[in-house]
Design an enzyme around this catalytic site. Structure first.
Site, PDB file in Angstrom:
ATOM      1  CG  ASN A  55      77.683  98.313  45.922  1.00 55.01           C
ATOM      2  OD1 ASN A  55      78.767  97.864  46.284  1.00 55.01           O
ATOM      3  ND2 ASN A  55      77.487  98.771  44.694  1.00 55.01           N
TER       4      ASN A  55
ATOM      5  CG  ASP B 119      71.861 119.179  49.158  1.00 57.06           C
ATOM      6  OD1 ASP B 119      71.944 119.439  47.940  1.00 57.06           O
ATOM      7  OD2 ASP B 119      71.858 118.014  49.597  1.00 57.06           O
TER       8      ASP B 119
ATOM      9  CE1 TYR C 185      82.297 110.053  44.783  1.00 58.62           C
ATOM     10  CE2 TYR C 185      83.191 107.819  44.748  1.00 58.62           C
ATOM     11  CZ  TYR C 185      82.316 108.766  45.273  1.00 58.62           C
ATOM     12  OH  TYR C 185      81.471 108.399  46.304  1.00 58.62           O
TER      13      TYR C 185
ATOM     14  N   GLY D  68      86.596  97.601  32.672  1.00 56.45           N
ATOM     15  CA  GLY D  68      86.859  98.344  33.906  1.00 56.45           C
ATOM     16  C   GLY D  68      85.916  98.035  35.040  1.00 56.45           C
TER      17      GLY D  68
ATOM     18  CG  PHE E 241      76.634  96.056  31.002  1.00 58.73           C
ATOM     19  CD1 PHE E 241      76.693  96.280  29.638  1.00 58.73           C
ATOM     20  CD2 PHE E 241      75.829  96.876  31.781  1.00 58.73           C
ATOM     21  CE1 PHE E 241      75.969  97.314  29.050  1.00 58.73           C
ATOM     22  CE2 PHE E 241      75.100  97.909  31.213  1.00 58.73           C
ATOM     23  CZ  PHE E 241      75.168  98.126  29.842  1.00 58.73           C
TER      24      PHE E 241
ATOM     25  N   GLY F 152      70.503 116.393  45.354  1.00 66.42           N
ATOM     26  CA  GLY F 152      69.434 116.152  46.312  1.00 66.42           C
ATOM     27  C   GLY F 152      68.134 116.849  45.930  1.00 66.42           C
TER      28      GLY F 152
ATOM     29  NE  ARG G  99      78.767  98.641  32.641  1.00 61.80           N
ATOM     30  CZ  ARG G  99      77.899  99.295  33.406  1.00 61.80           C
ATOM     31  NH1 ARG G  99      77.219 100.323  32.918  1.00 61.80           N
ATOM     32  NH2 ARG G  99      77.722  98.949  34.670  1.00 61.80           N
TER      33      ARG G  99
END
Length: 313
Positions: free
Chosen positions: A176, A33, A147, A276, A208, A38, A274
């Site tokens: 999530n 790492d 990403y 998108g 939002f 981290g 927002r």
């Protein structure tokens, strides 16, 4: 027989929780790492752990490590986890999120390293703005950012390296994830860690939209349970699994549950949605539940354990 495990990104949020769980299950844990995301303080103190503050893009180091150590199991969690960073720096994040993992696979193949299982951490971001709910592993993918593109491409490399070269691999798509060791001050932090920080510091939280947007929030302990199940299962081979709860929860429900758990009232500011932002996300988890996975935590019990970890400090 001694068991040796390599965890890239092992000092990060999910990685360090995984390491804690592995301590009593394996003989040796090697962590790579670069601490860009981290924290070494996330890691338990144990003589079973060998820690290297290195980037997985240090190919000379990674080749020597793999050839010399020859781990039994590999968890590929190391990544630039910020979607915004991938948009701002696509070439750099591509090197970390795809090329470095491909190099690991190719090093294993070329050097005929006997691996029991390689697990790659992908993301629900690969589904993008596909409207279909719930998201199934065979749903359309529509990655909208560097990403997400790299995560999907790398999971395909991982799966097809398994099929082409006989490597035992598996990939997972995290939804999530929340829980202890998630850093609320990071730009790539999950919404629940940000809410927690606002409650602790009596600050206002901005929503939002109207708060009715939904997500499939999964507590990190359930995630670790799923990873260990997949790494051990002979049936989980050269394919991908959603890791989630299979339950959609609105942001307003989250806030209500968290106020009950904490006994505090959170100041909320509703702002313009927002552009998108994805309105709803929900996973179909029937593929992994067929292997015996059962999420233990709903949003209330998960938040209660998360809050306890924050207030016990």
């Amino acid at each position: 027989m001694k068991t040796k495990v390599l965890v890239t990104g092992g000092a990060g949020f999910i990685g360090s929780n995984l390491v804690e769980s592995l301590i009593n299950k394996v003989d040796e844990i090697i962590i790579v790492d670069d601490l860009s995301m981290g924290l070494k303080s996330n890691l338990p103190s144990s003589n079973k752990i060998s820690f290297y503050e290195k980037s997985i893009t240090d190919y000379k180091f990674m080749k020597e490590l793999l050839v010399n150590e020859r781990p039994d199991y590999i968890f590929l969690l190391g990544a630039v986890a910020s979607v915004a960073d991938s948009v701002a720096h696509p070439i750099y994040t591509h090197e970390v999120n795809q090329n470095a993992n491909l190099f690991i696979l190719e090093t294993i193949r070329q050097n005929k390293i006997k691996i029991k299982k390689i697990l790659f951490a992908s993301s629900a971001a690969v589904y993008g703005d596909v409207v279909e709910l719930p998201k199934r592993e065979n749903s359309e993918v529509r990655p909208l950012t560097p990403y997400a593109i790299d995560k999907f491409a790398t999971e395909r490399f991982v799966i097809d390296y398994g099929k082409l070269y006989g490597l035992p691999t598996v990939a997972v798509r995290f939804f999530n994830v929340y829980g202890p060791k998630q850093n609320p001050k990071s730009p790539y932090s999950g919404v629940l860690s940000i809410i927690s920080d606002k409650i602790i510091n009596d600050k206002c939280f901005t929503i939002f939209g109207n708060g009715e947007q939904t997500r499939d929030f999964v507590f990190v302990d359930d995630v670790i349970h799923a990873l260990l199940l997949l790494i051990d299962s002979d049936l989980a081979l050269n394919t991908v699994y959603n890791i989630a709860t299979g339950r959609a929860v609105s942001l307003n429900q989250v806030l209500s549950s968290y106020e009950i758990v904490t006994g505090k009232t959170l100041a909320i500011d509703y702002s313009t949605p927002r552009s998108g932002d994805i309105e709803h996300s929900l996973a179909d988890i029937s593929k992994i539940t067929s292997l015996g996975f059962v999420p233990k935590y709903d949003i209330t019990s998960g938040l209660a354990k998360y809050w306890q970890s924050l207030t016990d400090k």
